[in-house]
Design a protein around this motif. Structure first.
Motif, short mmCIF file in Angstrom:
data_model
loop_
_atom_site.label_atom_id
_atom_site.label_comp_id
_atom_site.label_asym_id
_atom_site.label_seq_id
_atom_site.Cartn_x
_atom_site.Cartn_y
_atom_site.Cartn_z
N HIS A 62 50.34 -37.88 11.93
CA HIS A 62 51.69 -37.39 12.26
C HIS A 62 52.43 -36.94 10.99
CE1 HIS A 62 55.22 -37.15 14.85
NE2 HIS A 62 55.92 -37.82 13.95
N CYS B 284 60.05 -37.91 10.28
CA CYS B 284 59.29 -39.10 9.87
C CYS B 284 58.99 -39.06 8.37
CB CYS B 284 58.01 -39.22 10.68
SG CYS B 284 58.36 -39.63 12.41
N CYS C 234 57.12 -39.57 17.77
CA CYS C 234 57.54 -40.13 16.48
C CYS C 234 57.47 -41.66 16.52
CB CYS C 234 58.96 -39.69 16.14
SG CYS C 234 59.07 -37.97 15.65
N PRO C 235 56.71 -42.25 15.61
CA PRO C 235 56.65 -43.71 15.60
C PRO C 235 58.00 -44.29 15.15
CG PRO C 235 55.47 -42.80 13.72
CD PRO C 235 55.89 -41.63 14.56
N CYS D 291 55.71 -34.01 10.30
CA CYS D 291 56.98 -34.21 11.02
C CYS D 291 58.11 -34.43 10.00
CB CYS D 291 56.87 -35.42 11.94
SG CYS D 291 58.45 -35.87 12.66
ZN LIG Z 1 57.95 -37.79 13.69
#
Ligand SMILES: [Zn+2]
Length: 308
Positions: A258, A267, A233-234, A264
């Motif tokens: 992502h 996110c 996860c950024p 996700c």
């Molecule tokens: Zn994520």
């Protein structure tokens, strides 16, 4: 710009200012998370309020192997599922789009997840922790090398359960063997990283078997650990840059992948929150309400806590 995380000890001491900051920082993204699932603002606001109350009540048992954000989203996820279950007279598939993210539910409920039950080959707890560590090392190393395509491919394979044939098409790679090559090199590197940290444990033989093509291993432990620990996860500031249109090339490729392919949920919630800056007035009302209710709980349990 770094992502703020609260001081857990101050939270456990029930200090108003630390909890106020938590509410200011997280209300928006929790609301975005709930709203995506319930599609209903009013109920989502209730869920956020319950989540923060739950967070105050449960903070003494905070498990430091998770981040605070994971803790909060874990509670929010359960409150959302409760809400959807109550509403289930209609045909709602609870948690349908959360497939592959079983970790937080397990953390919050202590229950066994389906993948824990079907797991064919059990890695010891210690080996799973080490697996998480080396996967995280690998993600960081790959990010630093700006190998974003490689990161996407491995996330698809490891965390998404994609097969080689789906993966090469998505990324316009030459053919399936290009994907197999990326996977092989990643597994080899993981084995090196594991060997540096420790030798002779069950993780090394496990990785060797995966290298020889035992896909089942990747389908259970690696997938679960990756998603549970949110290894790729950024940080929120990357999402902010995407929303502002300031993200280019490799990082943009990965962050979009992502969000859009891996979907996700954590996110996406952060992204929705950042993308809807026009909700400030609305959020302030929710914030006032949440603060009012948590303050009551804070003050009723202050100087409480275990052993006090
Ligand atoms: Zn994520």
């Amino acid at each position: 710009m770094t992502d703020w995380t609260p001081d857990i000890e101050r939270l456990q001491q029930r200090l108003d200012d630390e909890w106020l900051r938590v509410e200011r920082e997280f209300c928006g993204r929790l609301l975005a998370y709930a709203q995506r699932r319930t599609g209903d603002l009013q109920s989502s606001e209730d869920i956020v309020q319950e989540t923060l109350l739950g967070a105050v009540r449960g903070i003494d048992d905070f498990d430091k192997t998770f981040s605070f954000e994971q803790y909060l989203f874990g509670i929010c996820r359960n409150r959302t599922i409760d809400y959807l279950r109550r509403k289930k007279a209609r045909t709602i598939q609870v948690g349908e789009d959360d497939e592959g993210f079983p970790g937080l539910e397990a953390m919050a409920t202590g229950g066994e997840t389906p993948s824990a039950i079907v797991r064919g080959r059990e890695l010891s707890f210690r080996a799973r922790e080490l697996l998480a560590t080396i996967l995280r090392d690998w993600v960081e190393e790959t990010w630093e090398q700006s190998e974003f395509l490689r990161l996407c491919v491995i996330e698809g394979l490891f965390a998404g359960g994609w097969r080689n044939r789906d993966t090469w098409k998505r990324f316009d790679l030459r053919d399936e063997t290009a994907v197999a090559g990326i996977k092989f090199r990643a597994l080899k590197r993981l084995r090196q990283l594991a060997a540096v940290r420790e030798s002779g444990n069950d993780l090394l033989s496990y990785l060797a078997a995966a290298e020889e093509g035992d896909q089942r291993l990747l389908d259970v432990d690696v997938r679960q650990v990756w998603n549970e620990k949110r290894l790729s996860c950024p940080a929120r500031h990357w999402l902010a840059r995407l929303v502002a249109g300031n993200l280019k090339e490799g990082p943009e490729l990965f962050v979009r992948f992502h969000l859009e392919d891996m979907k996700c949920p954590w996110c996406l919630a952060n992204h929705d929150d950042l993308a809807s800056a026009d909700r400030d007035a609305e959020l302030q009302l929710l914030l006032d309400r949440v603060q009012e209710s948590t303050r009551q709980v804070l003050h009723s349990t202050q100087r409480g806590g275990p052993g006090a």
